[in-house]
Motif scaffolding. Sequence first.
Motif, PDB file in Angstrom:
ATOM      1  N   LYS A 298      54.365 -61.570 -11.394  1.00 27.56           N
ATOM      2  CA  LYS A 298      54.031 -61.487  -9.830  1.00 27.56           C
ATOM      3  C   LYS A 298      53.034 -62.526  -9.439  1.00 27.56           C
ATOM      4  CE  LYS A 298      51.440 -57.569  -7.997  1.00 27.56           C
ATOM      5  NZ  LYS A 298      51.340 -56.664  -7.947  1.00 27.56           N
ATOM      6  N   GLN A 299      51.795 -62.405 -10.292  1.00 31.92           N
ATOM      7  CA  GLN A 299      51.041 -63.806  -9.750  1.00 31.92           C
ATOM      8  C   GLN A 299      51.371 -65.032  -9.871  1.00 31.92           C
ATOM      9  OE1 GLN A 299      47.916 -62.834  -8.413  1.00 31.92           O
ATOM     10  NE2 GLN A 299      48.744 -60.587  -9.229  1.00 31.92           N
TER      11      GLN A 299
ATOM     12  N   GLN B  17      65.842 -61.587  -6.836  1.00 31.62           N
ATOM     13  CA  GLN B  17      65.085 -61.976  -5.986  1.00 31.62           C
ATOM     14  C   GLN B  17      63.875 -63.036  -6.435  1.00 31.62           C
ATOM     15  OE1 GLN B  17      61.914 -58.739  -4.804  1.00 31.62           O
ATOM     16  NE2 GLN B  17      62.594 -58.864  -2.390  1.00 31.62           N
TER      17      GLN B  17
ATOM     18  N   MET C 205      48.055 -69.950  10.685  1.00 29.59           N
ATOM     19  CA  MET C 205      46.622 -69.504   9.454  1.00 29.59           C
ATOM     20  C   MET C 205      46.664 -71.063   9.768  1.00 29.59           C
ATOM     21  SD  MET C 205      47.083 -66.924   6.535  1.00 29.59           S
ATOM     22  CE  MET C 205      47.727 -65.922   7.132  1.00 29.59           C
TER      23      MET C 205
ATOM     24  N   LYS D 243      64.403 -65.532  -3.218  1.00 33.35           N
ATOM     25  CA  LYS D 243      62.961 -65.979  -2.572  1.00 33.35           C
ATOM     26  C   LYS D 243      62.391 -66.702  -2.326  1.00 33.35           C
ATOM     27  CE  LYS D 243      64.711 -61.732   0.367  1.00 33.35           C
ATOM     28  NZ  LYS D 243      63.678 -61.399   1.441  1.00 33.35           N
ATOM     29  N   VAL D 244      61.634 -67.710  -4.279  1.00 35.37           N
ATOM     30  CA  VAL D 244      61.004 -67.814  -4.308  1.00 35.37           C
ATOM     31  C   VAL D 244      61.894 -69.272  -4.775  1.00 35.37           C
ATOM     32  CG1 VAL D 244      59.296 -68.671  -5.679  1.00 35.37           C
ATOM     33  CG2 VAL D 244      59.266 -66.447  -4.642  1.00 35.37           C
TER      34      VAL D 244
ATOM     35  N   LEU E 163      54.927 -68.678  -3.622  1.00 37.92           N
ATOM     36  CA  LEU E 163      54.588 -68.125  -1.893  1.00 37.92           C
ATOM     37  C   LEU E 163      53.466 -68.664  -0.846  1.00 37.92           C
ATOM     38  CD1 LEU E 163      56.171 -64.690  -2.336  1.00 37.92           C
ATOM     39  CD2 LEU E 163      57.362 -67.061  -1.623  1.00 37.92           C
ATOM     40  N   ARG E 164      52.132 -68.892  -1.370  1.00 41.67           N
ATOM     41  CA  ARG E 164      51.643 -69.411  -0.971  1.00 41.67           C
ATOM     42  C   ARG E 164      51.372 -71.317  -0.885  1.00 41.67           C
ATOM     43  NH1 ARG E 164      45.453 -69.359  -2.755  1.00 41.67           N
ATOM     44  NH2 ARG E 164      46.541 -70.776  -4.703  1.00 41.67           N
TER      45      ARG E 164
ATOM     46  N   ASP F  10      45.437 -74.906 -10.424  1.00 38.80           N
ATOM     47  CA  ASP F  10      45.285 -76.429  -9.301  1.00 38.80           C
ATOM     48  C   ASP F  10      44.711 -77.755  -9.959  1.00 38.80           C
ATOM     49  OD1 ASP F  10      45.793 -77.413  -7.126  1.00 38.80           O
ATOM     50  OD2 ASP F  10      44.291 -75.849  -6.146  1.00 38.80           O
TER      51      ASP F  10
ATOM     52  N   GLU G 268      44.091 -69.542 -11.402  1.00 38.27           N
ATOM     53  CA  GLU G 268      43.675 -70.630 -10.947  1.00 38.27           C
ATOM     54  C   GLU G 268      43.437 -71.343 -11.048  1.00 38.27           C
ATOM     55  OE1 GLU G 268      40.636 -68.221  -8.390  1.00 38.27           O
ATOM     56  OE2 GLU G 268      42.153 -66.876  -7.936  1.00 38.27           O
TER      57      GLU G 268
ATOM     58  N   GLN H 177      43.646 -63.460 -13.909  1.00 39.87           N
ATOM     59  CA  GLN H 177      44.487 -63.697 -12.504  1.00 39.87           C
ATOM     60  C   GLN H 177      43.661 -65.648 -12.390  1.00 39.87           C
ATOM     61  OE1 GLN H 177      45.674 -62.898  -9.545  1.00 39.87           O
ATOM     62  NE2 GLN H 177      44.592 -64.538  -8.792  1.00 39.87           N
TER      63      GLN H 177
ATOM     64  N   ASN I   3      54.627 -65.463  -8.907  1.00 38.47           N
ATOM     65  CA  ASN I   3      55.464 -65.040  -7.575  1.00 38.47           C
ATOM     66  C   ASN I   3      54.627 -65.970  -6.061  1.00 38.47           C
ATOM     67  OD1 ASN I   3      57.331 -64.514  -5.720  1.00 38.47           O
ATOM     68  ND2 ASN I   3      57.827 -63.097  -7.468  1.00 38.47           N
ATOM     69  N   ASN I   4      52.980 -65.433  -6.039  1.00 35.21           N
ATOM     70  CA  ASN I   4      52.058 -65.450  -5.073  1.00 35.21           C
ATOM     71  C   ASN I   4      51.615 -66.944  -5.049  1.00 35.21           C
ATOM     72  OD1 ASN I   4      52.550 -62.842  -4.727  1.00 35.21           O
ATOM     73  ND2 ASN I   4      50.707 -61.759  -5.885  1.00 35.21           N
TER      74      ASN I   4
ATOM     75  N   TYR J 266      55.109 -71.901   1.277  1.00 30.66           N
ATOM     76  CA  TYR J 266      54.904 -71.565   2.779  1.00 30.66           C
ATOM     77  C   TYR J 266      53.378 -71.503   3.801  1.00 30.66           C
ATOM     78  CZ  TYR J 266      58.793 -69.332   2.450  1.00 30.66           C
ATOM     79  OH  TYR J 266      60.922 -68.949   2.176  1.00 30.66           O
ATOM     80  N   GLU J 267      52.003 -71.441   2.739  1.00 31.13           N
ATOM     81  CA  GLU J 267      50.956 -72.021   3.352  1.00 31.13           C
ATOM     82  C   GLU J 267      50.254 -72.888   2.941  1.00 31.13           C
ATOM     83  OE1 GLU J 267      48.639 -68.513   2.045  1.00 31.13           O
ATOM     84  OE2 GLU J 267      50.006 -67.554   3.053  1.00 31.13           O
TER      85      GLU J 267
END
Lengths: 601, 486
Positions: free
Chosen positions: B227-228, B270, B1, B274-275, B234-235, B197, B194, B190, B230-231, B238-239
Amino acid sequence: MAGAAGPGTGPGAAGGDGDDSLYPIAVLIDELRNEDVQLRLNSIKKLSTIALALGVERTRTELLPFLTDTIYDEDEVLLALAEQLGNFTGLVGGPDFAHCLLPPLESLATVEETVVRDKAVESLRQISQEHTPIALEAHFVPLVKRLASGDWFTSRTSACGLFSVCYPRASNAVKAEIRQHFRSLCSDDTPMVRRAAASKLGEFAKVLELDSVKSEIVPLFTNLASDEQDSVRLLAVEACVSIAQLLSQEDLEALVMPTLRQAAEDKSWRVRYMVADKFSELQKAVGPKITLNDLIPAFQNLLKDCEAEVRAAAAHKVKELCENLPPEGRETIIMNQILPFIKELVSDTNQHVKSALASVIMGLSTILGKENTIEHLLPLFLAQLKDECPEVRLNIISNLDCVNEVIGIRQLSQSLLPAIVELAEDAKWRVRLAIIEYMPLLAGQLGVQFFDEKLNSLCMAWLVDHVYAIREAATNNLMKLVKKFGTEWAQNTIVPKVLVMASDPNYLHRMTTLFCINALSEACGQEITTKQMLPIVLKMAGDQVANVRFNVAKSLQKIGPILDTDALQEEVKPVLQKLGQDEDVDVKYFAQEALSVLALA
Amino acid sequence: MSSSSPPVGAASAAISASEKVDGFTRKSVRKAQRQKRSQGSSQFRSQGSQAELHPLPQLKDATSNEQQELFCQKLQQCCILFDFMDSVSDLKSKEIKRATLNELVEYVSTNRGVIVESAYSDIVKMISANIFRTLPPSDNPDFDPEEDEPTLEASWPHIQLVYEFFLRFLESPDFQPSIAKRYIDQKFVQQLLELFDSEDPRERDFLKTVLHRIYGKFLGLRAFIRKQINNIFLRFIYETEHFNGVAELLEILGSIINGFALPLKAEHKQFLMKVLIPMHTAKGLALFHAQLAYCVVQFLEKDTTLTEPVIRGLLKFWPKTCSQKEVMFLGEIEEILDVIEPTQFKKIEEPLFKQISKCVSSSHFQVAERALYFWNNEYILSLIEENIDKILPIMFGSLYKISKEHWNPTIVALVYNVLKTLMEMNGKLFDDLTGSYKAERQREKKKELEREELWKKLEELKLKKALEKQNSAYNMHSILSNTSDE
């Protein structure tokens, strides 16, 4: 060896004796358990050796299950494994057995680390091509479906990259299933998965039937392009290029353009940046008519975007955009619809925007022709040559050849000179280095007279720069100039000045003389080298600084082949022999090396 | 990506010539130019010029009937945004808005009963209009938060007051989550996340408190918020490897984890494995390591059976080249050992002390020193003593070697003390190990040779096969040519 029946092993493969055939797997297992990662890595990298030693059958029945069970290792080892397995088809017995490789790769495609996962997907894509259509449906497609409905996001992300490779060869019923899975990943809960799906949307669209593109891909595209996350939306822009290529003009206008227009005005600068960055591709994909109606106005907006990032990306595309316009009416469009915006950018507040523009603006002259260039572009070039930011000036100078073809460089020379002089003395050595590299080009275009009058002194000044990289570049520059202007010119203008430096009090400058001689001797030829350069070199053998002395030895080695035998035997040899007895070890070393290379020892 | 995401930061957009320009300017020089930078929001700059504001009457002068109406008018007035990058425009209007915001803050915090149901919509609208915006590109793509000054938000004079108002609103005794949840919903959260950042640390600090309050008051949003986050993490891992608010989010998580009920849900475990554990691989670990380690230890205090997977996870991601990170990892291991149960310790002592033994012999003295400091910790010492039979053989080789070879005298001195402590714990074993040290080294060397031998044999086998293949092809060829000869 039991694997003898497999294709490709040949009749001789059964020759391994019992003991020999047993140990490879034992070695591997032992090595894979070693505490040292490096050793584990080494053994994985030699996996093909082990497989070859084992033969195809034991590779299938013992090695692969073992590898599948032991996937727990460090990412670095896993990466090597994923890569190896992609080229393993031959080692497991050819296409008929390619599916044996799927289980370990499937596990690798679900690990956390992106690099490993991507490599596993790459290998899977490779292997998919080696499957027969039946094996593809029996083994590969079920794997893709399992990944696509995995619990953790990693397996679903990996699945996104596999749809397009199995779709074209699947039966219609399976095709429908594959599309269904792709659809659900496009609306996945996790943004990571939606990003992966969006990035593969274009690739997937290309292998679909046109009807499915219209009925399924376009809605997915529209959704992804209005995702709540800008990181997803911007990937949809990329997909737009591929999708647009597949559709007719009417379909494009109705199905894609509303979304693309919206993307060009997205509230997130990242999305707008992406539109700017992909502009040439988009332009080609949508064709000339939509370009004129939609893209040009969008481009104008991008050129005056509120974010410098976006303006710079758009500025980069100016030349390509203009080049790709249909020749008919191109000039008018550029003059009326593009040039006014470019003029604004020349005095942009952001240096990156100006420098992006400067790197392409010269290319417009060939498109617009002599008169327009002189009347409209020249003032812009001149303004940029006076820009406060050195990168802008450099970018203009580095593209001078484009203008030279159209109007000749003379038009610019009055403004060029001050710009060059200023860059030549810039405080940043990398700027000075960059301008040196353009000297031979400038010299060629401006001619020897202009050069001697205005630029020669600069070139000589660089020889005594306080940064080594500049002195080195200056030396090479002289060599290129001599090649351009000839030996007579060298003898009259360059050589005397270089040789004077041999008695400079600064030993670095004295060494520069030697470096110049190294570079120039070949271009200057035997006569100048023997008569003018050699005496100086030999004289410097008595220098009090050891670094100068061993560079004398190196120089002699370098110019030796150009000299005749007499000079070598009578002049060079005694000096090198003397240096060979020097008190400094380095001098001794290089002198002896020179003696042996020149066969004088 | 990676190829598809646009680069962060202006410099990357226009590289061609800038690559050639000196990349080695000293940071201090750059810093001097950059100080007191500020940025406006990306969204705002695209708007046209603003209508002028006219001052409304003071709330305290209004009758109670008019107050509510006036309150809403003022909220609406505050929805209008101004360009702070242009420091001379709209000065009067900016001042009116500032005063109004101040008045609103005061109004909701000193008066009771003013947050009525009909006001929620306007309140949330005003807050959203001001704080939700597209963050501009970073001026400095290689922003080093330890070294560089952060870019500050230009419109802070207004935004700060809006955040303050938001907090007073959430903390007011009159605040009713059941009404507010119509407006403060998933989409709102949400957008709020953001904003973490943002490069402006003052803003992130406010956001931290705001999010914490929302998490506390809106039970229905909790799972969504987790969950957010978490996302985002993860971003980040890994991104993009880039997100300014990681430390703040971890700080909130620290207290969220603290409140988890037992037994822990699978989802939470988890998240840990995983995070949080992979997060240790991030380049900028130094910026949030304290908060991250706190979260990890919180988990272990809740459920000790997680100790083994956590330590194995840390060992998996142990830094290979970055000594600074290695020191942080050692610090975290010590924090974990401080709370470890002896039974859990037994499960991981072997792999753990193999790593510690490597750290102790690190040529970077800070790493070696940090590892040797474990022996100053009473609790760890007691664990080592209890398991000395296992640990001493693992540690002995490295310690013995460094005591003779390490370049740094402080380390050598520390090692002598550690060796002395270990000797006192089990003198007999210590003597045995000293005696067998040389034999052990030789056995290792022999094993090394054997390995090389094995690989050589394997290589030969491969060559033999290749040769056989070639021969068989050759034979086929000669058979064919023979036939044609006949």
